[in-house]
Design an enzyme around this catalytic site. Sequence first.
Site, short mmCIF file in Angstrom:
data_model
loop_
_atom_site.label_atom_id
_atom_site.label_comp_id
_atom_site.label_asym_id
_atom_site.label_seq_id
_atom_site.Cartn_x
_atom_site.Cartn_y
_atom_site.Cartn_z
N HIS A 72 16.79 67.04 33.85
CA HIS A 72 15.42 66.90 33.57
C HIS A 72 16.80 66.24 31.75
CE1 HIS A 72 12.81 69.72 35.40
NE2 HIS A 72 13.88 70.15 35.31
O1 RIB Z 1 13.19 73.15 31.85
C1 RIB Z 1 14.29 71.75 32.36
C2 RIB Z 1 14.91 72.05 30.89
O2 RIB Z 1 15.57 73.63 30.68
C3 RIB Z 1 16.39 71.84 31.25
O3 RIB Z 1 16.88 71.72 29.68
C4 RIB Z 1 17.75 72.80 31.94
O4 RIB Z 1 18.36 73.01 31.64
C5 RIB Z 1 16.44 73.87 31.51
O5 RIB Z 1 17.34 73.83 29.87
#
Ligand code: RIB
Length: 295
Positions: free
Chosen positions: A232
Site C-alpha cells: 500500500h
Molecule cells: O491499510 C493499509 C495501511 O495501514 C498501510 O499504511 C499499512 O502500513 C497500515 O498502516
Amino acid sequence: MTIPLIIDTDPGVDDAFALALAARSPEVDLLGVTTVFGNVSIDHTTRNARRLLALLGSDSPVARGADRALGDVSRPDARHVHGDDGLSGKAFTLPEDDRIDARDAVEFLRDTIDSSPTPVTIAAIGPLTNIARLLDTHAGRVGRLVVMGGGLTGGNVTPHAEFNIWSDAEAAHRVFAERPVLVPIDLTRRCAVDGAWLESLTGRIGTTLAGLTTRYREFYLEANGIDGILVHDAVAVAEAINPGILTTRPHLLAVDTANGDTHGAIVPGTHPVDVAEDTDVEALRAFLHERLSGS
Ligand code: RIB
Ligand code: CA
C-alpha cells in the site's frame, strides 16, 4: 529540481518498502521521517524508522510523533499483520541507530516547511494524527499531501473502514480539508506483488526487504489464500516521487467520525479530494522492483 519530501509513517512492513523507495529515488530529497502510532506502538515505529534509514544509508532525521489518536482515543494496532515488532520479528536484524531528533514530529514538520525554499511534499502513510496537528498552524502551507488510506468500496480493518483512516478518523477528516491526493485500498489492492516478485528482489536492500515480509506474507496467505503482499504505502510514495504515475479524479468527501459501525468510512462530503483510481499496474510493479533491487 528534486522534490523536498517528508514521510509520516508507522513502520510497518509496507512502510519499509515505501521508505526504501524514497531513499533510493533521486527525484526526491528526503528531508526527514516523522513517526506515528499505528501498525505497532510509537516506540516500535520510531525505532523501526531509524533503523530502516540506517539500513538504507540515510542520515535523514527521524522525529517521534503521536502515540495515540486525537482526543486520546486508543484503537487496536496491527501487530497481527506486521508482527509484534512491526517488521515480522526481524527488526533486530537491522543496523543499530538511536539518533532521534530532539523535536517532536509536529515541531519538525513545521520547522522543515518554514525553512524550505520550495514547497514540501508530505507522504502520509500511517494514521493522520501528526498531519492534523500540523494543519492547526500550517493549513495551506504544505506543497503537496499524498495520503495512503481509505476505501471507497469497503475497508480492511472493518467492512467499512481502512486502517489508517479508522485509527484516527477525526484527524483524517481534518486532513481532507487540505485537498490531499488519496491513495485508497481500492487501488493498492490491485497492485499486490506475489512471492516470486519478492524473491526476485536483488542486492542487499532487496533481499533484506524481502526478509522483513515473512509474517506479513503469512497474514495474506492465511487471509486470502494467495502468496503475495500489498505494498500500500509504496504505491502512495511512488505518486509522491513521480507525480502522475497514478491517475486521480476529484471527489467531494468526508470521513465518518461517529462511533458507530461505519466509523472511519469514507463518505460523500464537502472536501475536494483527488482520489487515485488507476495506474499501469505492471509498469508500477516494474518501477518498484527496479528501485528496490540492487546494492
Ligand atoms: O491499510 C493499509 C495501511 O495501514 C498501510 O499504511 C499499512 O502500513 C497500515 O498502516
Ligand atoms: Ca503504514
